[in-house]
Scaffold this motif. Sequence first.
Motif, PDB file in Angstrom:
ATOM      1  N   THR A  79      67.388 -49.773   3.652  1.00 15.46           N
ATOM      2  CA  THR A  79      66.040 -49.489   4.154  1.00 15.46           C
ATOM      3  C   THR A  79      66.059 -48.434   5.262  1.00 15.46           C
ATOM      4  O   THR A  79      67.099 -48.158   5.855  1.00 15.46           O
ATOM      5  CB  THR A  79      65.375 -50.776   4.692  1.00 15.46           C
ATOM      6  N   ALA A  80      64.894 -47.889   5.538  1.00 16.55           N
ATOM      7  CA  ALA A  80      64.760 -46.899   6.609  1.00 16.55           C
ATOM      8  C   ALA A  80      64.599 -47.622   7.943  1.00 16.55           C
ATOM      9  O   ALA A  80      63.834 -48.581   8.047  1.00 16.55           O
ATOM     10  CB  ALA A  80      63.549 -46.017   6.339  1.00 16.55           C
ATOM     11  N   GLY A  81      65.323 -47.150   8.953  1.00 18.79           N
ATOM     12  CA  GLY A  81      65.189 -47.752  10.283  1.00 18.79           C
ATOM     13  C   GLY A  81      64.023 -47.169  11.054  1.00 18.79           C
ATOM     14  O   GLY A  81      63.465 -47.807  11.943  1.00 18.79           O
ATOM     15  N   GLN A  82      63.665 -45.937  10.732  1.00 20.90           N
ATOM     16  CA  GLN A  82      62.580 -45.288  11.478  1.00 20.90           C
ATOM     17  C   GLN A  82      61.229 -45.770  10.971  1.00 20.90           C
ATOM     18  O   GLN A  82      60.955 -45.680   9.770  1.00 20.90           O
ATOM     19  CB  GLN A  82      62.657 -43.767  11.326  1.00 20.90           C
ATOM     20  N   GLU A  83      60.427 -46.196  11.916  1.00 21.29           N
ATOM     21  CA  GLU A  83      59.127 -46.771  11.582  1.00 21.29           C
ATOM     22  C   GLU A  83      58.326 -45.855  10.653  1.00 21.29           C
ATOM     23  O   GLU A  83      57.765 -46.299   9.640  1.00 21.29           O
ATOM     24  CB  GLU A  83      58.374 -47.036  12.898  1.00 21.29           C
ATOM     25  N   ARG A  84      58.290 -44.567  10.968  1.00 23.68           N
ATOM     26  CA  ARG A  84      57.444 -43.658  10.169  1.00 23.68           C
ATOM     27  C   ARG A  84      57.943 -43.530   8.733  1.00 23.68           C
ATOM     28  O   ARG A  84      57.199 -43.161   7.839  1.00 23.68           O
ATOM     29  CB  ARG A  84      57.371 -42.276  10.829  1.00 23.68           C
ATOM     30  N   PHE A  85      59.223 -43.801   8.498  1.00 22.50           N
ATOM     31  CA  PHE A  85      59.776 -43.678   7.144  1.00 22.50           C
ATOM     32  C   PHE A  85      59.764 -44.999   6.373  1.00 22.50           C
ATOM     33  O   PHE A  85      60.235 -45.082   5.247  1.00 22.50           O
ATOM     34  CB  PHE A  85      61.216 -43.164   7.187  1.00 22.50           C
ATOM     35  N   ARG A  86      59.285 -46.051   7.019  1.00 24.14           N
ATOM     36  CA  ARG A  86      59.350 -47.349   6.361  1.00 24.14           C
ATOM     37  C   ARG A  86      58.005 -48.024   6.185  1.00 24.14           C
ATOM     38  O   ARG A  86      57.874 -48.913   5.358  1.00 24.14           O
ATOM     39  CB  ARG A  86      60.329 -48.269   7.105  1.00 24.14           C
ATOM     40  N   LYS A  87      57.004 -47.596   6.989  1.00 24.64           N
ATOM     41  CA  LYS A  87      55.803 -48.429   7.059  1.00 24.64           C
ATOM     42  C   LYS A  87      55.106 -48.639   5.720  1.00 24.64           C
ATOM     43  O   LYS A  87      54.605 -49.737   5.472  1.00 24.64           O
ATOM     44  CB  LYS A  87      54.821 -47.932   8.119  1.00 24.64           C
ATOM     45  N   SER A  88      55.128 -47.653   4.839  1.00 23.08           N
ATOM     46  CA  SER A  88      54.432 -47.848   3.560  1.00 23.08           C
ATOM     47  C   SER A  88      55.268 -48.678   2.575  1.00 23.08           C
ATOM     48  O   SER A  88      54.798 -49.065   1.524  1.00 23.08           O
ATOM     49  CB  SER A  88      54.107 -46.489   2.932  1.00 23.08           C
ATOM     50  N   MET A  89      56.523 -48.908   2.938  1.00 21.69           N
ATOM     51  CA  MET A  89      57.455 -49.575   2.017  1.00 21.69           C
ATOM     52  C   MET A  89      57.751 -51.026   2.361  1.00 21.69           C
ATOM     53  O   MET A  89      58.296 -51.760   1.535  1.00 21.69           O
ATOM     54  CB  MET A  89      58.803 -48.830   2.035  1.00 21.69           C
ATOM     55  N   VAL A  90      57.400 -51.410   3.581  1.00 21.35           N
ATOM     56  CA  VAL A  90      57.896 -52.697   4.093  1.00 21.35           C
ATOM     57  C   VAL A  90      57.627 -53.867   3.148  1.00 21.35           C
ATOM     58  O   VAL A  90      58.501 -54.695   2.908  1.00 21.35           O
ATOM     59  CB  VAL A  90      57.308 -52.996   5.492  1.00 21.35           C
ATOM     60  N   GLN A  91      56.420 -53.916   2.598  1.00 22.27           N
ATOM     61  CA  GLN A  91      56.117 -55.071   1.731  1.00 22.27           C
ATOM     62  C   GLN A  91      57.016 -55.105   0.496  1.00 22.27           C
ATOM     63  O   GLN A  91      57.353 -56.181  -0.009  1.00 22.27           O
ATOM     64  CB  GLN A  91      54.650 -55.071   1.325  1.00 22.27           C
ATOM     65  N   HIS A  92      57.430 -53.919   0.027  1.00 21.16           N
ATOM     66  CA  HIS A  92      58.326 -53.882  -1.143  1.00 21.16           C
ATOM     67  C   HIS A  92      59.726 -54.386  -0.781  1.00 21.16           C
ATOM     68  O   HIS A  92      60.406 -54.987  -1.597  1.00 21.16           O
ATOM     69  CB  HIS A  92      58.416 -52.468  -1.711  1.00 21.16           C
ATOM     70  N   TYR A  93      60.145 -54.104   0.461  1.00 22.98           N
ATOM     71  CA  TYR A  93      61.472 -54.573   0.874  1.00 22.98           C
ATOM     72  C   TYR A  93      61.590 -56.084   0.677  1.00 22.98           C
ATOM     73  O   TYR A  93      62.605 -56.596   0.222  1.00 22.98           O
ATOM     74  CB  TYR A  93      61.721 -54.317   2.366  1.00 22.98           C
ATOM     75  N   TYR A  94      60.536 -56.783   1.084  1.00 19.83           N
ATOM     76  CA  TYR A  94      60.634 -58.246   1.164  1.00 19.83           C
ATOM     77  C   TYR A  94      60.250 -58.973  -0.114  1.00 19.83           C
ATOM     78  O   TYR A  94      60.421 -60.172  -0.221  1.00 19.83           O
ATOM     79  CB  TYR A  94      59.779 -58.752   2.338  1.00 19.83           C
ATOM     80  N   ARG A  95      59.740 -58.241  -1.061  1.00 15.99           N
ATOM     81  CA  ARG A  95      59.286 -58.878  -2.290  1.00 15.99           C
ATOM     82  C   ARG A  95      60.493 -59.389  -3.104  1.00 15.99           C
ATOM     83  O   ARG A  95      61.391 -58.627  -3.438  1.00 15.99           O
ATOM     84  CB  ARG A  95      58.478 -57.866  -3.108  1.00 15.99           C
ATOM     85  N   ASN A  96      60.488 -60.676  -3.377  1.00 15.25           N
ATOM     86  CA  ASN A  96      61.549 -61.307  -4.179  1.00 15.25           C
ATOM     87  C   ASN A  96      62.959 -61.023  -3.661  1.00 15.25           C
ATOM     88  O   ASN A  96      63.909 -60.883  -4.437  1.00 15.25           O
ATOM     89  CB  ASN A  96      61.478 -60.868  -5.644  1.00 15.25           C
TER      90      ASN A  96
END
Length: 224
Positions: A79-96
């Motif tokens: 995953t991306a550590g930088q907030e600006r590079f992760r914010k749109s993805m966060v929910q996908h990280y945690y899915r399943n």
Amino acid sequence: MESSLELTTSLPGTYPPLLRSRIFKIIVIGDSGVGKTCLTYRFCAGKFPDKTEATIGVDFREKVIEINGEKIKVQLWDTAGQERFRKSMVQHYYRNVHAVVFVYDVTNAASFRSLPAWIEECRQHSLGQEVPRILVGNKCDLQHALQVGTELAQKFADSHSMPLFETSAKNPDDNDHVEAIFMTVAHKLKSQKPLMLSQPPGGGGAPPLGKSEEEEEGGWSCNC
Ligand SMILES: Nc1nc2c(ncn2[C@@H]2O[C@H](COP(=O)(O)OP(=O)(O)OP(=O)(O)O)[C@@H](O)[C@H]2O)c(=O)[nH]1
Ligand SMILES: [Mg+2]
């Protein structure tokens, strides 16, 4: 979570049926620059990358391992550590997700102090206690610049019931160690949910532990 594995017969009359391998989704989380990309690359490619850039969104790395005769695909979400590079993805990280690896940099105390925030993010995404978590202190080759000692890290790990690994993605002698980290997670996942050869009646309900390869199709592609 129910464990499942798809049995398919690709051709009529084919016997025994084809066994599709399970996929364990493991997310690697932590501040930017702690070495998430290097650690995942080291595990999957067996070497330290020549150069890395900040991860944007997520990079996927996969490795097929064998545990007690079962082939398992370990899918690492770098995953991306930088907030600006992760914010749109966060929910996908945690899915399943099946397991979480938290990484800090032993030469950067701020990255260690960020760990409660990363744990809180997991909580906010409703990760259950049954999802294994482990803590990794990276860059142990830079002992002269050490800012986070083992004792402090171990205390933190104990207070969150996580095993602690201190390692280096860079040190050529630490290959076994990096391997051991992800293998430990995979063993834990496998022992948590032994293989079942058929879907429970009604399809179960909760997401299966370990998607089949078929389910994986249509996801993002690996750009490593
Ligand atoms: N000395 C040393 N340097 C490392 C190690 N692991 C990573 N690095 C360096 O640390 C820097 C950041 O590494 P990355 O793997 O890109 O960090 P990251 O956590 O993926 O960062 P983001 O993608 O921004 O979240 C790079 O310059 C790496 O070469 C290590 O074990 N030892
Ligand atoms: Mg990265």
